[in-house]
Design a protein around this motif. Structure first.
Motif, mmCIF file in Angstrom:
data_model
loop_
_atom_site.group_PDB
_atom_site.id
_atom_site.type_symbol
_atom_site.label_atom_id
_atom_site.label_comp_id
_atom_site.label_asym_id
_atom_site.label_seq_id
_atom_site.Cartn_x
_atom_site.Cartn_y
_atom_site.Cartn_z
ATOM 1 N N HIS A 80 0.802 -1.218 0.000
ATOM 2 C CA HIS A 80 0.000 0.000 0.000
ATOM 3 C C HIS A 80 0.840 1.276 0.000
ATOM 4 C CE1 HIS A 80 1.023 -0.150 4.281
ATOM 5 N NE2 HIS A 80 0.692 1.126 4.340
ATOM 6 N N ALA A 81 2.136 1.154 0.291
ATOM 7 C CA ALA A 81 2.989 2.333 0.395
ATOM 8 C C ALA A 81 3.864 2.554 -0.830
ATOM 9 C CB ALA A 81 3.876 2.221 1.636
ATOM 10 N N SER A 120 -0.337 10.407 8.050
ATOM 11 C CA SER A 120 -1.398 9.514 7.601
ATOM 12 C C SER A 120 -2.506 9.317 8.629
ATOM 13 C CB SER A 120 -0.818 8.146 7.226
ATOM 14 O OG SER A 120 -0.178 7.544 8.330
ATOM 15 N N LYS A 121 -2.205 9.606 9.904
ATOM 16 C CA LYS A 121 -3.212 9.397 10.938
ATOM 17 C C LYS A 121 -3.000 10.409 12.055
ATOM 18 C CE LYS A 121 -6.479 6.550 12.715
ATOM 19 N NZ LYS A 121 -7.751 6.212 12.052
ATOM 20 N N TYR A 167 -1.433 2.305 17.771
ATOM 21 C CA TYR A 167 -1.473 2.307 16.307
ATOM 22 C C TYR A 167 -0.071 2.468 15.728
ATOM 23 C CZ TYR A 167 -2.620 3.895 11.564
ATOM 24 O OH TYR A 167 -2.687 4.045 10.191
ATOM 25 N N ALA A 168 0.684 3.426 16.259
ATOM 26 C CA ALA A 168 2.016 3.701 15.727
ATOM 27 C C ALA A 168 2.960 2.513 15.921
ATOM 28 C CB ALA A 168 2.594 4.951 16.388
ATOM 29 N N TYR A 213 2.160 2.097 8.574
ATOM 30 C CA TYR A 213 1.535 3.321 8.092
ATOM 31 C C TYR A 213 2.524 4.105 7.230
ATOM 32 C CZ TYR A 213 4.109 4.943 12.196
ATOM 33 O OH TYR A 213 5.088 5.185 13.119
ATOM 34 N N VAL A 244 2.583 9.633 12.328
ATOM 35 C CA VAL A 244 1.366 9.604 13.144
ATOM 36 C C VAL A 244 1.508 10.711 14.182
ATOM 37 C CG1 VAL A 244 -0.025 8.252 14.765
ATOM 38 C CG2 VAL A 244 1.058 7.134 12.803
#
Length: 314
Positions: A180-181, A285-286, A299-300, A305, A309
């Motif tokens: 995705h990156a 991104s977030k 999350y991080a 990602y 973040v």
């Protein structure tokens, strides 16, 4: 004021929202109303106790080193900023200090005026990874159009800066990232990409003049297999043991491992701001609200990602 702290080493569960007195400032300090704090891997390495030889074991400890905000007050000797200025900056001692809270007192020499073209969240994402990327360029050394550089784990904040800065030097860059990156790392300057979910860069048969292991998952011993005879492996997330032993080990090997330790300063930030003014992109991104700081770190720490973040505070 409200701030995030922890009373013991551990996972995100140890993070607590607590009330503390408003900081007082010394003559050379400024009081910043924090608008955003970005997350760096060092934050959780410290919180988990992996760096206790340097951070010590005195609690409570605070988290978050890079921030952006608005100057609320200035010390008597401060001349570079004034009340009301929009700024970004970092703490003086990233092993012992943290600014994830409503206000922070920091040296005026470690705050810089925020570029008008970016927001607070983007500005908070600059200091640590931006300074590290410039230091990595220095450690890679002199390059030519034939130089081949591999960036492993290229889609995070460090990779975002490093790819775009390397692109200006015209070297040949291979970036390892997740599916995705890939579009992001190509956009930032990668000449070729390796999707680590489908390929193993260690078995492709290519060799490199420099390898920057941003994921921390390759390691020097593996990297040696794809390093040229006189090349460098850059380790930006060293353990205390790496910091102590690497210089000695390098005396006996042509393929050098370099422990990357960097600190933002005025010269570094000036170069980064100039690059931003010339179009360097900062992808966040977030973004989490302050009330979800635990969730932000959870999350991080999972990774995967793109860019940075961050946590919005005020």
């Amino acid at each position: 004021m409200k701030t995030i702290a922890y009373q013991e080493f551990g996972g995100t569960a140890v993070l607590q929202t607590i009330d503390e007195p408003m900081p007082t400032i010394q003559a050379d300090q400024v009081l910043v109303k924090i608008k955003a704090v970005s997350i760096n891997p060092l934050d959780w390495k410290l919180r988990k106790g992996e760096m206790k030889l340097m951070s010590g074991s005195k609690f409570p400890k605070h988290t978050g080193t890079d921030f952006a905000g608005i100057i609320d007050a200035v010390g008597a000797s401060v001349t570079n900023v004034k009340k009301g200025d929009e700024v970004f900056g970092t703490v003086k001692n990233n092993m012992k200090e943290g600014v994830l809270g409503e206000y922070a007192a920091v040296p005026s020499t470690l705050v810089w005026k925020k570029p008008a073209a970016i927001n607070f969240v983007q500005a908070a994402s600059i200091p640590t990874v931006g300074a590290a990327a410039l230091m990595a360029l220095q450690k890679i050394g002199k390059t030519t159009a034939q130089s081949r550089v591999l960036i492993n784990g290229a889609a995070g904040g460090f990779g975002m800066f490093l790819l775009q800065l390397l692109r200006l030097d015209g070297v040949n860059i291979t970036a390892v990232a997740d599916t995705h990156a890939l579009s992001f790392v190509k956009q930032w300057g990668a000449d070729s990409v390796v999707d680590y979910s489908k390929e193993n860069v260690l078995t492709k048969g290519d060799t490199y003049d420099a390898i920057v292991d941003l994921s921390g998952k390759m390691g020097y011993e593996n990297a040696r297999k794809i390093m040229k005879a006189k090349s460098v492996f850059i380790n930006p997330i060293p353990s205390p043991v790496d910091i102590l032993t690497t210089p000695i080990k390098n005396l006996f090997r042509s393929k050098k491992q370099i422990v990357l330790l960097s600190t933002p300063d005025k010269e570094t930030i000036d170069r980064l701001v100039k690059a931003i003014d010339n179009g360097l992109e900062i992808e966040v991104s977030k973004v989490f609200p302050f009330a979800q700081s635990k969730e932000a770190y959870a999350y991080a720490e999972k990774g995967g990602y793109v860019g940075k973040v961050a946590i919005e505070v005020n």
